[in-house]
Write an enzyme that holds these catalytic residues in place. Structure first.
Site, mmCIF file in Angstrom:
data_model
loop_
_atom_site.group_PDB
_atom_site.id
_atom_site.type_symbol
_atom_site.label_atom_id
_atom_site.label_comp_id
_atom_site.label_asym_id
_atom_site.label_seq_id
_atom_site.Cartn_x
_atom_site.Cartn_y
_atom_site.Cartn_z
ATOM 1 N N ASP A 1 17.422 5.276 16.986
ATOM 2 C CA ASP A 1 18.800 5.307 17.494
ATOM 3 C C ASP A 1 18.843 5.317 19.022
ATOM 4 O O ASP A 1 17.816 5.477 19.695
ATOM 5 C CB ASP A 1 19.537 6.538 16.936
ATOM 6 C CG ASP A 1 18.724 7.831 17.031
ATOM 7 O OD1 ASP A 1 17.719 7.842 17.757
ATOM 8 O OD2 ASP A 1 19.093 8.809 16.386
ATOM 9 N N ASN B 1 22.927 19.850 11.314
ATOM 10 C CA ASN B 1 23.877 19.546 10.233
ATOM 11 C C ASN B 1 23.268 18.617 9.187
ATOM 12 O O ASN B 1 23.974 18.080 8.347
ATOM 13 C CB ASN B 1 25.169 18.939 10.809
ATOM 14 C CG ASN B 1 24.927 17.595 11.494
ATOM 15 O OD1 ASN B 1 23.802 17.111 11.535
ATOM 16 N ND2 ASN B 1 25.978 17.000 12.017
ATOM 17 N N HIS C 1 21.618 15.747 9.853
ATOM 18 C CA HIS C 1 21.563 14.318 10.164
ATOM 19 C C HIS C 1 20.131 13.834 10.361
ATOM 20 O O HIS C 1 19.254 14.590 10.771
ATOM 21 C CB HIS C 1 22.484 13.935 11.341
ATOM 22 C CG HIS C 1 22.070 14.373 12.700
ATOM 23 N ND1 HIS C 1 22.908 15.017 13.574
ATOM 24 C CD2 HIS C 1 20.913 14.229 13.372
ATOM 25 C CE1 HIS C 1 22.290 15.240 14.708
ATOM 26 N NE2 HIS C 1 21.076 14.775 14.616
ATOM 27 N N GLU D 1 25.324 10.969 10.326
ATOM 28 C CA GLU D 1 26.008 12.253 10.231
ATOM 29 C C GLU D 1 26.472 12.504 8.791
ATOM 30 O O GLU D 1 26.610 11.552 8.008
ATOM 31 C CB GLU D 1 27.234 12.236 11.161
ATOM 32 C CG GLU D 1 26.910 12.040 12.641
ATOM 33 C CD GLU D 1 26.413 13.307 13.335
ATOM 34 O OE1 GLU D 1 25.761 14.144 12.684
ATOM 35 O OE2 GLU D 1 26.665 13.434 14.543
HETATM 36 C C1 GLP Z 1 19.022 13.902 17.711
HETATM 37 C C2 GLP Z 1 18.318 12.672 17.147
HETATM 38 C C3 GLP Z 1 17.655 12.959 15.801
HETATM 39 C C4 GLP Z 1 16.885 14.262 15.859
HETATM 40 C C5 GLP Z 1 17.853 15.386 16.163
HETATM 41 C C6 GLP Z 1 17.209 16.757 16.135
HETATM 42 O O1 GLP Z 1 20.336 14.026 17.317
HETATM 43 N N1 GLP Z 1 19.202 11.566 17.012
HETATM 44 O O2 GLP Z 1 16.803 11.874 15.458
HETATM 45 O O3 GLP Z 1 16.217 14.494 14.636
HETATM 46 O O4 GLP Z 1 18.379 15.133 17.450
HETATM 47 O O5 GLP Z 1 16.769 17.131 17.386
HETATM 48 P P1 GLP Z 1 15.809 18.342 17.680
HETATM 49 O O6 GLP Z 1 14.458 17.908 17.257
HETATM 50 O O7 GLP Z 1 15.896 18.525 19.165
HETATM 51 O O8 GLP Z 1 16.319 19.514 16.908
#
Ligand code: GLP
Length: 244
Positions: A67, A135, A137, A142
């Protein structure tokens, strides 16, 4: 679904890096699906270590990310392009022509989504690394009533904007939209590796791995993948000690 439990974050990172390294060793021109966020940073450090020790070469590898934020260009420090360069690609021998992320500055975002989906299909992802949002995702899929099959433009939820504002100067700077691979795009990868670490992920880990399979918890959907490895550390697994 295989679950690998580890003592802590560092061990989880090492295990994830071992899986990716093994993939590259058996197929030097592998296509790696990569993720951002704080969770995979340790994995990327371990991969760089293996590269520096001459255990691994990325010279034939291609990478494609999940993404990118809409509105952020390559030079923007908060872009996922910048994140990938800083944490991995600038530190290995990868050919940067083989590094792919969605173009958050594309004039027509819908066309960019189509281009990116076709690219993912043409490349064929050998192994996809995933994190999980608080959440549930994955990528930027989402919670929703629907399953998106292809790359699309998504409106980020307030909870994601809240969670990701730590990377920006202020909450208002967090883009409200992103381009993300759909759940279908992710499911078409040959192997999935879901990395979940930290006590703050314990609740969502429990829901995603043991709750109902529903697009309201997007990570739960990937349990339907025939080759899913979950690597989770003990703090993240604290609500599911029964399976360990
Ligand atoms: C972002 C990314 C996700 C990732 C998520 C969790 O929103 N788009 O791919 O898994 O963050 O991030 P973290 O690893 O900092 O908790």
């Amino acid at each position: 679904m295989r679950i690998i439990s580890t003592k802590n974050y560092n061990e989880a990172s090492a295990r994830a890096a071992d899986l990716i390294a093994a993939q590259i060793l058996v197929k030097p021109d592998s296509v790696l699906g990569l993720a951002t966020g704080s969770t995979p940073i340790g994995t990327y450090k371990e991969l760089v270590k293996k590269y520096n020790n001459s255990e691994l070469s990325f010279s034939e590898v291609s990478t494609i990310n999940l993404d990118e934020y809409v509105g952020l260009g390559h030079d923007d420090e908060q872009s996922y392009y910048h994140f990938m360069m800083e944490n991995l690609h600038n530190k290995t021998d990868i050919d940067k022509n083989n590094v792919y992320l969605p173009n958050g500055l594309a004039e027509n975002i819908d066309d960019e989504c189509i281009r990116y989906e076709e690219l993912a299909e043409d490349l064929g992802i050998d192994i996809q690394l995933l994190g999980i949002g608080l959440n549930g995702h994955v990528g930027f899929n989402e919670p929703s009533d629907f399953i998106e099959n292809y790359t699309y433009k998504v409106e980020l939820t307030q909870s994601t904007i809240e969670a990701n504002k730590r990377f920006f100067k202020k909450a208002e700077d967090v883009p409200k939209e992103a381009i993300t691979m759909g759940i279908g795009t992710i499911m078409r990868a040959k192997k999935l590796v879901l990395l979940i670490t930290g006590e703050n992920k314990a609740e969502i880990l429990d829901q995603a791995l043991f709750g109902p399979i529903t697009p309201q918890v997007p990570a739960s959907l990937i349990r339907m993948h025939p080759d899913l490895t979950v690597i989770a550390d003990n703090p993240a697994l604290k609500l599911v000690s029964k399976i360990i």
